[in-house]
Enzyme design. Sequence first.
Site, PDB file in Angstrom:
ATOM      1  N   SER A  10       0.808  -1.216   0.000  1.00 19.39           N
ATOM      2  CA  SER A  10       0.000   0.000   0.000  1.00 19.39           C
ATOM      3  C   SER A  10       0.842   1.267   0.000  1.00 19.39           C
ATOM      4  O   SER A  10       0.325   2.346  -0.257  1.00 19.39           O
ATOM      5  CB  SER A  10      -0.926   0.011   1.218  1.00 19.39           C
ATOM      6  OG  SER A  10      -0.159   0.052   2.413  1.00 19.39           O
ATOM      7  N   LYS A  15       2.807   1.890   2.838  1.00 27.49           N
ATOM      8  CA  LYS A  15       2.906   2.260   4.252  1.00 27.49           C
ATOM      9  C   LYS A  15       4.353   2.398   4.734  1.00 27.49           C
ATOM     10  O   LYS A  15       4.667   3.310   5.489  1.00 27.49           O
ATOM     11  CB  LYS A  15       2.110   1.305   5.144  1.00 27.49           C
ATOM     12  CG  LYS A  15       2.565  -0.126   5.129  1.00 27.49           C
ATOM     13  CD  LYS A  15       1.552  -1.024   5.841  1.00 27.49           C
ATOM     14  CE  LYS A  15       1.965  -2.473   5.689  1.00 27.49           C
ATOM     15  NZ  LYS A  15       2.034  -2.933   4.302  1.00 27.49           N
ATOM     16  N   HIS A  49      15.405  -3.663   0.446  1.00 25.98           N
ATOM     17  CA  HIS A  49      14.910  -2.646   1.380  1.00 25.98           C
ATOM     18  C   HIS A  49      16.076  -1.938   2.079  1.00 25.98           C
ATOM     19  O   HIS A  49      16.085  -0.716   2.210  1.00 25.98           O
ATOM     20  CB  HIS A  49      13.975  -3.256   2.426  1.00 25.98           C
ATOM     21  CG  HIS A  49      12.602  -3.529   1.925  1.00 25.98           C
ATOM     22  ND1 HIS A  49      11.701  -2.535   1.635  1.00 25.98           N
ATOM     23  CD2 HIS A  49      11.958  -4.692   1.658  1.00 25.98           C
ATOM     24  CE1 HIS A  49      10.573  -3.064   1.208  1.00 25.98           C
ATOM     25  NE2 HIS A  49      10.704  -4.369   1.222  1.00 25.98           N
TER      26      HIS A  49
END
Length: 169
Positions: free
Chosen positions: A13, A15, A50
């Site tokens: 999403s 987030k 990440h």
Amino acid sequence: MPDISLILGGARSGKSRFAEDLVTQKNLTRIYLATAQSYDEEMAARIAKHRSDRGRQWTTIEEPLELLKSLQQNSSVENIILVDCLTLWVSNLMGEGLSVEEAVDQLIDGLCCVDGPVVFVSNEVGQGIVPDNAMAREFRDHAGRLHQRLAAKAKSVYFITAGLAQKLK
């Protein structure tokens, strides 16, 4: 009580990106407290990407189970900690056969002893259909109760959909 933010949303999403942007707005040392564990090559690659995307401005601490202990050890008024993510933490606890209720109680009660701001990220898993098996329902229930309790303590709560933030509190 430290400045607590809770960022909720579905998978992919936006987030985590939103939470990272929120953290970078503060002129504090950035700590990324990661709860993910790599059980396969695909997950290891995700974690590496990440970490690379965040860059050197972040200190990464991997802690799949002892979340409160790590928060208390690494918090200070000079640091801001991003915890990503709570639903993986709940999964880790369940996978180890540990009491999620006790761990959540300890986390919520122990937040008073955290010295600096914390941004929590978690997947909202309660908006879909009722899961067809007991373990999935237990997971959904644990996550929902955790979110409610943390949202009550948080200064700000956001829900992210399609990369767009909606401030709830």
